[in-house]
Design an enzyme around this catalytic site. Structure first.
Site, PDB file in Angstrom:
ATOM      1  N   PRO A 120       0.838  -1.208   0.000  1.00 58.31           N
ATOM      2  CA  PRO A 120       0.000   0.000   0.000  1.00 58.31           C
ATOM      3  C   PRO A 120       0.873   1.258   0.000  1.00 58.31           C
ATOM      4  O   PRO A 120       1.919   1.276   0.635  1.00 58.31           O
ATOM      5  CB  PRO A 120      -0.773  -0.095   1.321  1.00 58.31           C
ATOM      6  N   GLU A 121       0.456   2.244  -0.734  1.00 56.28           N
ATOM      7  CA  GLU A 121       1.152   3.526  -0.735  1.00 56.28           C
ATOM      8  C   GLU A 121       0.261   4.568  -0.063  1.00 56.28           C
ATOM      9  O   GLU A 121      -0.778   4.225   0.491  1.00 56.28           O
ATOM     10  CB  GLU A 121       1.547   3.917  -2.164  1.00 56.28           C
TER      11      GLU A 121
END
Ligand SMILES: [Zn+2]
Length: 285
Positions: free
Chosen positions: A2-3
């Site tokens: 996830p960013e």
């Protein structure tokens, strides 16, 4: 992994679901998920009220009413889920937090156990209160505390390739491989472009591109680059359909039609358009 937009989607969900609630208990089902705090974390959380949900870059935290915080890093595959009490346990359930009311419980589920939760004191960094373990991490570009002038000066001194620089969490946080490639494409910059050759307006354009792409991704619930990234209700985002270059090797560039190229980069990949983002003559790889 996830960013920033995906973590922000989770933060927002936690803010809605757990702010103002009092923790009844915490149960640790895997010691690695709490970094050896399994003996103390349940006692530190019991009876505490959650004030809100906050974020810097890819770190999330819940400030508590005693001045500490419950910090989370989702790692490669971590999920923060809200589920009704009594719902069947997930196979990779690592930590369960229940609340004094009868509302849903918060579960940390992590297949690969690279993520973790920890209780930590808060410190000050970049004009904000953040957990002590991350005071060295730079503000992310969606934070008000982000100082564009200071970032520009630090970037030009770095003497490295632009992509390597924007992945460096001590310069700017929250930009990972996907959104770096998308922002560089929007700003028409090759990933190996030497930072010291960039003008302040070009750096400003790149930052604006990074903010724009991450804000658009947020609006679509984030990017589901794999099935593990979900919001607190277990739903996936759909920004992957809107990516221009990332993961699109040999597909036409949305701007000019040239097939997208893929280069090896720091054990990962860089996707770019050979026409819009020509290789620099004196690039820094
Ligand atoms: Zn192109």
């Amino acid at each position: 992994m996830p960013e920033l937009p995906e973590v922000e989607v989770v933060r927002h969900g936690l803010d809605v679901w757990v702010s103002g609630r009092t923790i009844e208990s915490a149960e640790v089902l895997h010691p690695r998920a709490v970094r050896r705090q399994e003996g103390v974390l349940p006692d530190q959380l019991k009876g505490r009220r959650v004030e809100s949900a906050d974020r810097r870059g890819k770190y999330l935290w819940l400030p508590l009413d005693d001045g500490a915080a419950l910090m989370a890093h989702l790692g490669m595959s971590g999920q923060m889920l809200m589920l009704p009490k009594g719902a069947p346990d997930e196979k990779h359930l690592r930590v369960r937090v229940t609340f004094a009311d009868d509302g849903p419980e918060m579960r940390f589920v992590d297949q690969r156990t690279f993520g973790h939760l920890m209780v930590t004191p808060l410190g000050i960094s970049g004009g904000r209160t953040v957990p002590e373990p991350i005071v060295h991490i730079a503000p992310d570009p969606l934070e008000e505390a982000f100082d564009e002038k200071a970032f520009t000066a630090a970037l030009k001194k770095r003497q490295t390739g632009i992509k390597r620089a924007i992945l460096d969490q001590s310069l700017i946080s929250g930009v990972g491989n996907i959104y770096a490639d998308e922002a560089l494409w929007r700003a028409k910059l090759h990933w190996a472009r030497a930072t010291e050759t960039l003008t302040a307006p070009k750096i400003s354009e790149l930052l604006a591109a990074a903010r724009a792409v991450m804000t658009e991704a947020l609006g679509q619930g984030g990017t589901s680059f794999d099935s593990l990234y979900v919001n607190v209700n277990g739903e996936s985002g759909y920004f992957d359909r809107s990516l221009s270059v990332y993961g699109r090797r040999d597909e036409p560039c949305p701007r000019c039609g040239t097939p997208i190229r893929r280069d090896a980069f720091m054990n990962r990949s860089s996707y770019s358009c050979p026409t819009c983002q020509p290789r620099p003559r004196n690039g820094r790889w």
